[in-house]
Design an enzyme around this catalytic site. Structure first.
Site, mmCIF file in Angstrom:
data_model
loop_
_atom_site.group_PDB
_atom_site.id
_atom_site.type_symbol
_atom_site.label_atom_id
_atom_site.label_comp_id
_atom_site.label_asym_id
_atom_site.label_seq_id
_atom_site.Cartn_x
_atom_site.Cartn_y
_atom_site.Cartn_z
ATOM 1 N N LYS A 76 0.868 -1.173 0.000
ATOM 2 C CA LYS A 76 0.000 0.000 0.000
ATOM 3 C C LYS A 76 0.904 1.222 0.000
ATOM 4 O O LYS A 76 1.932 1.238 0.671
ATOM 5 C CB LYS A 76 -0.888 -0.013 1.238
ATOM 6 N N SER A 151 -9.367 3.165 2.962
ATOM 7 C CA SER A 151 -8.299 3.756 2.175
ATOM 8 C C SER A 151 -7.460 2.736 1.403
ATOM 9 O O SER A 151 -6.647 3.116 0.553
ATOM 10 C CB SER A 151 -7.376 4.570 3.084
ATOM 11 N N SER A 175 -10.444 0.812 6.895
ATOM 12 C CA SER A 175 -9.768 0.969 5.608
ATOM 13 C C SER A 175 -9.410 -0.323 4.896
ATOM 14 O O SER A 175 -9.029 -0.289 3.727
ATOM 15 C CB SER A 175 -8.494 1.813 5.783
#
Length: 480
Positions: A76, A151, A175
């Site tokens: 990520k 996210s 997220s």
């Protein structure tokens, strides 16, 4: 013959260990797919040279004990890796390159993984959807008009497109669970402290922990074991929450077995009810009903539990969120380069002060005790994963940070309190909601467990997976 990208991570692992596939062959296959098929904007950076160097090293290694030996993944983009872009989705850091590698990246390297690149996230990971002025929007694969969630939206969109077999993410308010449910995938947020490299311990508020996204419960369990850094069943010597005495140490083993009968309660209420007009969509309620019907068929004891008093939750959670944002250290003179949401959170953090942060932390600790007491009779607690269907690209008022935050609350009112209390939770894509145009949108549920009881959540998830064909649905959405 089954294509490489159609295989689950565990199936790939078996073929790699049997030397029926090489890590280079697997990496090249996924790199080619990323270049050709990433229509959802899942990746913000691909490093072919690094990927093939790691793959060749995996193929040449005599020792293949790494738990994800030869398996491809992507960082990520909020995870730093030396020599890789480190803008964190922010124009303020545009062009930055990391000079250190975060522990979360190192533990996956040590586990034998092959990193292909970096997946998209919103600026500093502040949003429950994935969009930034730097990288644009990450969309639900097959639906360019809808957000993928966030996210960890890039991670979820990559798996959903068949660009990765699984993907690590991070979760500070939902997220991992939000994009997993939105994209029709499984997503696990472990207990605070369970992942030594990135488990929330030692951070402001203790909200954010690393976790895993995949098409199946077993793939998610495999990657979570790798994130924990377990070797031959033993947890690392670093600070970590130890598994319960009855847990043999392997989350993958618990997922494979998928055994047990449990007491499971549906939670009523959300912590945002006093401050926001929370409305649960029929599609979200339908997902809960699908899950309940399957759980009843397995013989679990079902019931209902009310979320305990959450008066003051909105103030406490936003204070903890602001406390974490303050640690980023964006000088006031440079905040004009931030997007409205990040700027609102960081500007208001200036007003918080030590007293405000301490008050929020004390409130959160008391709330955690109330929730643990209420949930104690139950092995797992069931809620919708999202209150609404996947959101249109123009649904969030991105020019007004506070209004943007409020819209996110309306979409996902059930997820953030799990971070405040430090409990484990898994998102499971149990339902397909029909649309007016004949399409079907993934809708998921969230199962919340006791501290350290990820194995229970994975076992229940595996049972549901045997009855509900979400892996087949996920594969059907993947383009060739």
């Amino acid at each position: 013959m089954t294509a490489i990208h159609e295989l689950g991570a565990l199936d790939l692992w078996r073929l790699l260990h049997a030397r029926e596939l090489s890590a280079v062959e697997v990496a090249e296959h996924f790199l080619e797919r990323i270049e050709r098929l990433d229509e959802a904007n899942a990746f913000v950076h691909v490093d072919r040279e690094l990927a093939l160097r790691q793959a060749r090293a995996a193929d040449e290694a005599d020792d293949r004990t790494g738990i994800i030996h030869g398996l491809p993944f992507a960082d990520k983009m909020l995870t730093r890796r030396a020599g890789q872009p480190a803008a964190m989705g922010s124009r303020w850091l545009e062009g930055a390159v990391a000079d250190v590698t975060d522990p979360m990246a190192r533990v996956l390297d040590t586990g034998g993984g092959v990193v292909l690149g970096r997946t998209a996230a919103p600026e500093f990971g502040f949003a429950g959807y994935t969009r930034s002025a730097l990288h644009g929007s990450t969309t639900l694969p097959g639906r360019p008009d809808l957000h993928a969630g966030g996210s960890s939206g890039g991670a979820a969109a990559a798996v959903a497109q068949g660009l990765l077999p699984f993907a690590p993410g991070s979760d500070g308010g939902g997220s991992i669970r939000i994009p997993a449910a939105t994209c029709g995938l499984v997503g696990l947020k472990p207990t605070r402290g369970r992942v030594p490299a990135h488990g929330g311990v030692g951070t402001v508020g203790g909200l954010v922990t690393a976790g895993a996204i995949g098409r199946s419960v077993m793939d998610v369990a495999l990657l979570t074991d790798a994130l924990i850094g377990r070797v031959n069943g033993d947890t690392p010597h670093e600070l970590t929450l130890r598994p319960p005495e009855h847990d043999d140490g392997s989350l993958l083993a618990a997922a494979v077995r998928g055994e047990g009968r449990y007491r499971i309660a549906v939670m009523t209420g959300t912590p945002w009810d006093a401050t926001h007009d929370i409305r649960i969509a029929p599609e979200a309620n339908a997902a809960v009903e699908v899950a309940l019907a399957a759980l009843e068929a397995f013989g679990h004891e079902l019931g209902e539990v009310a979320l305990p008093d959450a008066t003051g939750y909105a103030d406490a959670f936003t204070a903890l969120w602001r406390g974490g944002a303050a640690a980023i250290g964006v000088p006031r003179a440079e905040r004009g380069r931030l997007e409205p949401l990040a700027r609102w959170i960081i500007d208001t953090s200036d007003e918080l002060g030590a007293g405000g942060l301490a008050k929020a932390q004390l409130w959160a600790s008391a709330f955690e005790r109330r929730v643990l007491a209420a949930f104690a009779p139950w092995d797992a607690v069931l809620t919708p994963a999202t209150a609404l269907t996947p959101r249109p690209l123009d649904w969030y008022p991105i020019d007004d940070g506070e209004a943007d935050f409020d819209r996110q609350v309306l979409h996902t009112p059930h997820t953030s309190f799990v971070n405040v209390t430090g409990l484990p939770a898994i998102a499971l894509p149990v339902h397909q909601a029909a649309t007016d145009d004949g399409d079907a949108l993934p809708m998921g549920v969230q199962l919340i467990g006791r501290p350290g009881e990820e194995a229970t959540l994975l076992a229940i998830g595996r049972q549901l997976e045997r009855r509900i064909p979400w892996k087949q649905r996920a594969l059907a959405r993947i383009r060739d």
